[in-house]
Design a protein around this motif. Structure first.
Motif, PDB file in Angstrom:
ATOM      1  N   ASN A 164      34.612  36.669  39.502  1.00  0.00           N
ATOM      2  CA  ASN A 164      34.133  35.991  40.706  1.00  0.00           C
ATOM      3  C   ASN A 164      34.827  36.507  41.958  1.00  0.00           C
ATOM      4  O   ASN A 164      34.353  36.279  43.069  1.00  0.00           O
ATOM      5  CB  ASN A 164      34.340  34.481  40.583  1.00  0.00           C
ATOM      6  N   ARG A 165      35.923  37.189  41.788  1.00  0.00           N
ATOM      7  CA  ARG A 165      36.678  37.755  42.908  1.00  0.00           C
ATOM      8  C   ARG A 165      36.356  39.240  43.125  1.00  0.00           C
ATOM      9  O   ARG A 165      36.842  39.834  44.099  1.00  0.00           O
ATOM     10  CB  ARG A 165      38.180  37.595  42.666  1.00  0.00           C
ATOM     11  N   LEU A 166      35.618  39.839  42.196  1.00  0.00           N
ATOM     12  CA  LEU A 166      35.318  41.263  42.257  1.00  0.00           C
ATOM     13  C   LEU A 166      33.902  41.521  42.756  1.00  0.00           C
ATOM     14  O   LEU A 166      32.997  40.719  42.521  1.00  0.00           O
ATOM     15  CB  LEU A 166      35.467  41.890  40.864  1.00  0.00           C
ATOM     16  N   LEU A 167      33.696  42.650  43.386  1.00  0.00           N
ATOM     17  CA  LEU A 167      32.351  43.038  43.807  1.00  0.00           C
ATOM     18  C   LEU A 167      31.529  43.475  42.597  1.00  0.00           C
ATOM     19  O   LEU A 167      30.323  43.258  42.535  1.00  0.00           O
ATOM     20  CB  LEU A 167      32.425  44.171  44.832  1.00  0.00           C
ATOM     21  N   GLU A 168      32.181  44.116  41.629  1.00  0.00           N
ATOM     22  CA  GLU A 168      31.509  44.578  40.419  1.00  0.00           C
ATOM     23  C   GLU A 168      32.192  43.958  39.209  1.00  0.00           C
ATOM     24  O   GLU A 168      33.388  44.149  38.997  1.00  0.00           O
ATOM     25  CB  GLU A 168      31.569  46.106  40.334  1.00  0.00           C
ATOM     26  N   LYS A 169      31.439  43.207  38.438  1.00  0.00           N
ATOM     27  CA  LYS A 169      32.012  42.494  37.291  1.00  0.00           C
ATOM     28  C   LYS A 169      32.451  43.482  36.215  1.00  0.00           C
ATOM     29  O   LYS A 169      31.810  44.507  35.987  1.00  0.00           O
ATOM     30  CB  LYS A 169      31.002  41.498  36.718  1.00  0.00           C
ATOM     31  N   LEU A 170      33.536  43.138  35.531  1.00  0.00           N
ATOM     32  CA  LEU A 170      34.091  43.990  34.484  1.00  0.00           C
ATOM     33  C   LEU A 170      33.966  43.309  33.129  1.00  0.00           C
ATOM     34  O   LEU A 170      34.067  42.086  33.025  1.00  0.00           O
ATOM     35  CB  LEU A 170      35.574  44.280  34.767  1.00  0.00           C
ATOM     36  N   PRO A 171      33.775  44.102  32.071  1.00  0.00           N
ATOM     37  CA  PRO A 171      33.699  43.524  30.720  1.00  0.00           C
ATOM     38  C   PRO A 171      35.086  43.250  30.159  1.00  0.00           C
ATOM     39  O   PRO A 171      36.095  43.784  30.627  1.00  0.00           O
ATOM     40  CB  PRO A 171      32.982  44.613  29.915  1.00  0.00           C
ATOM     41  N   LEU A 228      43.241  45.979  38.901  1.00  0.00           N
ATOM     42  CA  LEU A 228      44.631  45.796  39.305  1.00  0.00           C
ATOM     43  C   LEU A 228      44.774  45.439  40.780  1.00  0.00           C
ATOM     44  O   LEU A 228      45.634  44.638  41.153  1.00  0.00           O
ATOM     45  CB  LEU A 228      45.435  47.063  38.987  1.00  0.00           C
ATOM     46  N   LYS A 229      43.930  46.009  41.620  1.00  0.00           N
ATOM     47  CA  LYS A 229      44.015  45.732  43.055  1.00  0.00           C
ATOM     48  C   LYS A 229      43.834  44.251  43.330  1.00  0.00           C
ATOM     49  O   LYS A 229      44.608  43.643  44.092  1.00  0.00           O
ATOM     50  CB  LYS A 229      42.964  46.551  43.809  1.00  0.00           C
ATOM     51  N   THR A 230      42.823  43.645  42.705  1.00  0.00           N
ATOM     52  CA  THR A 230      42.562  42.225  42.926  1.00  0.00           C
ATOM     53  C   THR A 230      43.574  41.354  42.189  1.00  0.00           C
ATOM     54  O   THR A 230      44.084  40.371  42.745  1.00  0.00           O
ATOM     55  CB  THR A 230      41.132  41.875  42.488  1.00  0.00           C
ATOM     56  N   LEU A 231      43.885  41.699  40.952  1.00  0.00           N
ATOM     57  CA  LEU A 231      44.850  40.896  40.199  1.00  0.00           C
ATOM     58  C   LEU A 231      46.204  40.846  40.902  1.00  0.00           C
ATOM     59  O   LEU A 231      46.916  39.831  40.837  1.00  0.00           O
ATOM     60  CB  LEU A 231      45.020  41.469  38.794  1.00  0.00           C
ATOM     61  N   ALA A 232      46.570  41.914  41.573  1.00  0.00           N
ATOM     62  CA  ALA A 232      47.867  41.955  42.252  1.00  0.00           C
ATOM     63  C   ALA A 232      47.981  40.908  43.349  1.00  0.00           C
ATOM     64  O   ALA A 232      49.095  40.498  43.717  1.00  0.00           O
ATOM     65  CB  ALA A 232      48.100  43.352  42.834  1.00  0.00           C
TER      66      ALA A 232
END
Length: 278
Positions: A164-171, A228-232
């Motif tokens: 929900n915080r990312l522009l492109e969802k990751l699996p 990693l950019k967002t998780l940080a």
């Protein structure tokens, strides 16, 4: 209710994973999970961190062997559960050294050609008891060729919150968990201390610090800055970016998709606490 929704194993460390509906637990993790490992000329483990193309090897578990397919050219090789060689050698995973058994000259040659670097495959014999990190686990806890612990637990709600915080969802395969569960709040796995699944006791021992492997697309090996950019921004503690909980256990049993995950106690230690960021 918390429910096991996915189970995964990664028979050869750093290669592709396999989704299961039922998993047999062993004294060092899920059956077949990271019991094999590729090493270089210095007997050190090979990893996607340096060789992203390792993600392009997909694995099937057959009755008495692993079938490994290199998706780039569609070629495959069969690896017997029992090594064809008797050679034992000391192998290195991070700061650990333990005994591995060479598998096959033919298999070594195949991986060397496909990867374009010298590579040998080793198996962890039952007699090899590699201790999990004693700072966080009880005496007698052992691990396979995994980075440090028998298993990794992640809540689906945690990935949903990240996406929900990312522009492109990751699996979920970016994070290589063994056990995924549904239900509960995002990051509820952080505080899980003593849990049980189908009568098997497991213990959350350490939040999982994430590395650049999470930035590698497991199908295309394209690299980016996420997650990693967002998780940080909201999952950093000191110099570590945390996502998921490492588990320890040393009992046998069977767990399946659909099993209830029960939380018997939670952590209160400061090292398990992260400040919530909306």
């Amino acid at each position: 209710m918390l429910t096991v929704s996915q189970l995964f194993i990664y028979p050869i460390k750093s290669l592709g994973g396999i989704a299961l509906t039922t998993a047999q637990l062993t004294d060092r993790g899920l059956q077949h999970d990271r019991r094999w490992m590729l090493i270089d000329d210095n007997n050190r483990f090979l990893s996607q961190r340096e060789h992203a193309q390792m993600a392009l090897f997909k694995i099937e578990v057959l009755a008495d062997a692993l079938k490994v397919t290199y998706t780039t050219d569609g070629s495959s090789i069969s690896i017997p559960f029992l090594p064809l060689k008797n050679d034992l050698l000391d192998v290195t995973i991070w700061d650990d050294t333990c005994t591995g058994q060479l598998v096959s000259d033919i298999v070594d040659a195949w991986f060397t050609v496909k990867l374009g670097i010298p590579a040998r495959l080793v198996y962890m014999p039952d007699e090899t008891h590699r201790a999990a990190d004693p700072r966080y686990t009880t005496q007698g806890t052992i691990a396979s060729f995994a980075d440090a612990y028998p298993a990794l637990l992640i809540g689906q709600a945690s990935l949903d919150d990240l996406n929900n915080r990312l522009l492109e969802k990751l699996p979920m395969n970016r994070f290589r968990p063994n056990i995924v569960f549904t239900g509960g709040e995002p990051y509820s796995e952080d505080l899980m201390n003593h849990i049980t699944i189908n009568g098997v006791d497991m213990y959350g021992v350490k939040l999982c610090a994430r590395c650049v492997m999470t930035t590698i697309d497991q199908e295309t090996i394209a690299k980016g800055k996420e997650p990693l950019k967002t998780l940080a921004r909201y999952r950093r503690k000191g110099s570590k970016i945390l996502f998921g909980q490492n588990l320890a256990f040393n009992s046998n049993g069977i767990i399946s998709v659909g099993d209830e995950l029960q939380v018997l106690s939670i952590h209160t230690e400061e090292r398990f606490l992260l400040e919530a960021v909306v």
